[in-house]
Design a protein around this motif. Structure first.
Motif, PDB file in Angstrom:
ATOM      1  N   UNK A 460       0.862  -1.216   0.094  1.00 50.95           N
ATOM      2  CA  UNK A 460      -0.117   0.083   0.025  1.00 50.95           C
ATOM      3  C   UNK A 460       0.942   1.184  -0.075  1.00 50.95           C
ATOM      4  N   UNK A 461       1.052   1.731  -1.323  1.00 46.42           N
ATOM      5  CA  UNK A 461       2.092   3.146  -1.345  1.00 46.42           C
ATOM      6  C   UNK A 461       1.211   4.143  -1.989  1.00 46.42           C
ATOM      7  N   UNK A 462       1.912   5.208  -1.731  1.00 47.32           N
ATOM      8  CA  UNK A 462       1.212   6.523  -2.551  1.00 47.32           C
ATOM      9  C   UNK A 462       2.414   7.261  -3.182  1.00 47.32           C
ATOM     10  N   UNK A 463       2.180   7.994  -3.770  1.00 49.01           N
ATOM     11  CA  UNK A 463       3.038   8.961  -4.449  1.00 49.01           C
ATOM     12  C   UNK A 463       4.318   9.457  -3.466  1.00 49.01           C
ATOM     13  N   UNK A 464       4.170   9.722  -2.289  1.00 53.21           N
ATOM     14  CA  UNK A 464       4.798  10.350  -1.410  1.00 53.21           C
ATOM     15  C   UNK A 464       5.362   9.530  -0.284  1.00 53.21           C
ATOM     16  N   UNK A 465       5.157   8.205  -0.072  1.00 54.22           N
ATOM     17  CA  UNK A 465       5.566   7.242   0.676  1.00 54.22           C
ATOM     18  C   UNK A 465       6.548   6.735   0.334  1.00 54.22           C
ATOM     19  N   UNK A 466       7.703   6.563   1.192  1.00 51.94           N
ATOM     20  CA  UNK A 466       8.851   6.022   0.962  1.00 51.94           C
ATOM     21  C   UNK A 466       9.435   5.192   2.210  1.00 51.94           C
ATOM     22  N   UNK A 467      10.339   4.346   1.962  1.00 52.94           N
ATOM     23  CA  UNK A 467      11.049   3.422   2.887  1.00 52.94           C
ATOM     24  C   UNK A 467      10.042   2.167   3.169  1.00 52.94           C
ATOM     25  N   UNK A 468      10.587   1.574   4.225  1.00 48.87           N
ATOM     26  CA  UNK A 468       9.787   0.253   4.507  1.00 48.87           C
ATOM     27  C   UNK A 468       8.810   0.600   5.612  1.00 48.87           C
ATOM     28  N   UNK A 469       7.704  -0.274   5.283  1.00 48.69           N
ATOM     29  CA  UNK A 469       6.431  -0.233   5.945  1.00 48.69           C
ATOM     30  C   UNK A 469       5.956  -1.438   7.038  1.00 48.69           C
TER      31      UNK A 469
END
Length: 635
Positions: A460-469
């Protein structure tokens, strides 16, 4: 004639030893016996002592040197001696292996002469302490039939407790000071690839996971998130989910699906924290027979699981058991480490079987499921987290969230789903992940009725999300708290002749799922019981609410009176009283009823109109579930 015996130890997950360099001729020229002691310390270091007896069978053949190759670079404190005194081991690291070469200064010439070699070293690679669990694996000689005598002794500190499982299962136990001793003879080890054992029946992990949602539409959007859920091998405890979901539902595969609404043009991050307890053995309360519909679902052909394709059917016709399918994959597939550096395409079973040299965990899993289903064996997939300390033996992708895929099959006798891992069975050089699973696999989502939905956390990623979740670490405490709330709503007093409708709400306010909750509904009139019904809630996840829609028809002539609705769930009880008025004049009743009915129609129409206006759009695919955004399962 000089002869140099060569002992080659190939380290996969643990160490596997086998003789190389003319083994048949070596057996004719030397009589060999082996006595190996593996002494595991409380810090996980194993101190190994090998006693090797080389007996000349010919007058003119003798050994000038002895070589050991260990497939690990973590070999330390090497010492050696023979009949004549200390030897100077030459230790070299080459090609991810340690080579120990022993040169004999003095010749041992003559038939029946025996050179006794004592070799010691220590390594952290035979034992792994992970949280509350000790896992060990020790090498054995694969050509032990050529040995005249062969014994292995394993010493484990008492502090680790009793073994959960040992493979092989035949051994002689004893006690030496503060150590448990497990002794294996040549006969005990016959047909085995190695010795593995687990000390500890459960493992606890703490987790923090995040889901990033983005709604680019001009209306409200609905998102469905797959929360890590209970399986027959794991129990999930939630400390917090921020923000809380609107609802949590359970799908046909047992996944917990949390619902969220995202406003137009907005983004939202959901964070869940909790703990997971993994069990070494499947939980007994999960043992169930599959229905005929479930068997159909779990043996059908699907995208990526092309069980009816010619390629799959051709191979599956000779593989009729889960073990045969597992063995076929670990023997014929080759793990493609190069694909870890890319964003790999999911090939599916048919293409993977046609290209066995390009497999990663997705292909091992898809191929197993397709072959099993083609053979009529129900099979499913798990996506999740896999704990590993060696990314070559248990490969993973370090550039993103550590995701892994592995299959499970349904065992008709045990009435349980049995998880296995052919990928790690292959990459560890044959370590058994079929008869013995581990406490390293955390399932985030199960795919059975569909091959790619729901999507696992980390995708579940967006344009602004970075790194590990996904953040996972070992935990110490697992403190489940079971609690729930019972509420009866919408039971107003009214007129006899109109239906009485309401809702019974049972909410899980604890931190773990509740199972097989008994619900008893009792309706009495003027103190006399009218209706009693029993229900059962199979599973109620944390943050979930189960709603019973109550509806009871009434007669305008006979059903007037004082009523009480009683609901009980285990020891909790809730009651609500209401009155139904009897209307004597039927004409008046028709007038009232007609007005009420008209109002009811107006209200229903108004509600439907409101729903048409305000019902959020379910984006296809739902928010965060775009396959192009999914993190591939790379290991």
């Amino acid at each position: 004639m000089n002869f140099r015996p060569l002992l080659l130890a190939f380290f996969a997950s643990f160490l596997f030893l086998f003789l190389q360099d003319r083994p048949c001729q070596a057996a004719k020229e030397f009589g060999t016996s082996y006595d190996i002691i593996y002494n595991v310390e409380t810090d996980g270091i194993t101190r190994t002592s090998q006693t090797i007896n080389l007996t000349n069978k010919l007058d003119h053949v003798f050994a000038t040197e002895y070589q050991v190759i260990i497939g690990s670079t973590s070999i330390e404190k090497v010492t050696a001696n023979d009949n004549y005194g200390e030897l100077e081991p030459k230790v070299e690291n080459k090609d991810n292996a340690t080579i120990i070469n022993l040169e004999f200064d003095k010749k041992m010439i003559g038939k029946d002469k025996t050179r006794t070699i004592h070799l010691t070293y220590q390594t952290p690679d035979f034992a792994t302490i992970k949280g509350k669990v000790l896992e060990v694996g020790f090498p054995i000689l694969t050509n032990s039939n050529d040995l005249e005598e062969y014994s292995v002794s394993i010493r484990i500190p008492d502090s680790f407790g009793q073994p959960t499982q040992f493979i092989p299962t035949t051994y002689q136990g004893s006690q030496l000071a503060n150590y448990q001793v497990f002794n294996f003879t040549k006969a005990d080890l016959e047909g085995s690839d190695g010795i593995t054992a687990t000390f500890g029946t459960s493992q606890i992990y703490n987790f923090v996971i995040r889901y990033h949602l983005q709604n680019k539409e001009e209306i409200k959007g609905r998102a469905e998130l797959a929360l890590p859920n209970d399986t027959n091998y794991q129990t999930v405890l939630y400390q917090e989910i921020k923000p809380k979901p609107l609802s949590v539902n359970v799908d046909a595969d047992g996944n917990w699906l949390a619902e969220y609404i995202v406003e137009p043009g907005q983004s939202q991050t959901i964070e869940a924290q909790g703990s997971i307890r993994l069990n070494y053995f499947p939980k007994e309360n999960f043992a169930k027979n599959l229905t005929s519909e479930q068997k159909r679902q779990y043996t059908k052909s699907d995208v990526y699981w092309e069980s009816s394709s010619q390629t799959v059917e051709q191979i599956a016709k000779d593989l009729q058991t889960p073990k045969e399918i597992y063995d076929y994959l670990i023997s014929n597939f080759i793990y493609d480490y190069g694909r870890l550096e890319t964003n790999p395409e999911r090939l599916g079973a048919a293409k993977a079987l046609q290209n066995p040299d390009n497999a990663i965990c997705m292909e091992f899993t898809d191929a197993f499921i397709a072959l099993a289903r083609s053979a009529g064996i129900p099979a499913r997939e798990h996506n999740g987290f896999a704990y590993t300390e060696n990314d070559r033996l248990r490969p993973l992708s370090l550039s993103q969230d550590v995701l892994h895929a592995w299959p499970e099959y349904y065992d008709e006798t045990a009435k349980q789903w049995i998880q296995i891992d052919p990928t790690w069975g292959n990459t560890t050089g044959g370590l058994n992940f079929f008869d013995k699973f581990d406490l390293d696999h955390i399932s985030f989502v199960t795919h059975g009725t569909e091959s790619s939905y729901p999507v696992t956390v980390g995708s579940y990623k967006t344009d602004d999300s970075q790194g590990k979740d996904v953040a996972i670490e070992f935990g110490d405490k697992f403190e489940p708290k079971e609690s729930y709330e019972l509420l009866i709503s919408n039971l107003p007093s009214g007129l006899a002749g109109l239906p009485v409708e309401g809702e019974i709400l049972i909410s899980n306010t604890g931190n773990v799922a509740l199972y097989d909750l008994p619900v008893v509904v009792n309706l009495s009139k003027n103190g006399q019981q009218q209706i009693e019904k029993d229900y059962s809630i199979a599973v109620l996840p944390p943050f979930a609410t189960y709603t019973f829609h109550y509806s009871q028809k009434t007669n305008w002539q006979t059903d007037g009176g004082s009523y009480q609705l009683n609901v009980s769930v285990l020891e909790a009880q809730q009651s609500q009283n209401f009155e139904l008025k009897t209307i004597i004049n039927p004409t008046y009743l028709v007038w009232i009823g007609g007005g009420a009915f008209g109002s009811l129609l107006w209200f229903i129409g108004f509600s439907i109109a409101i729903k048409k206006i305000s019902k959020p759009k379910t984006l296809i695919p739902p928010i965060g579930n775009d396959p192009s955004q999914q993190i591939p399962l790379n290991h």
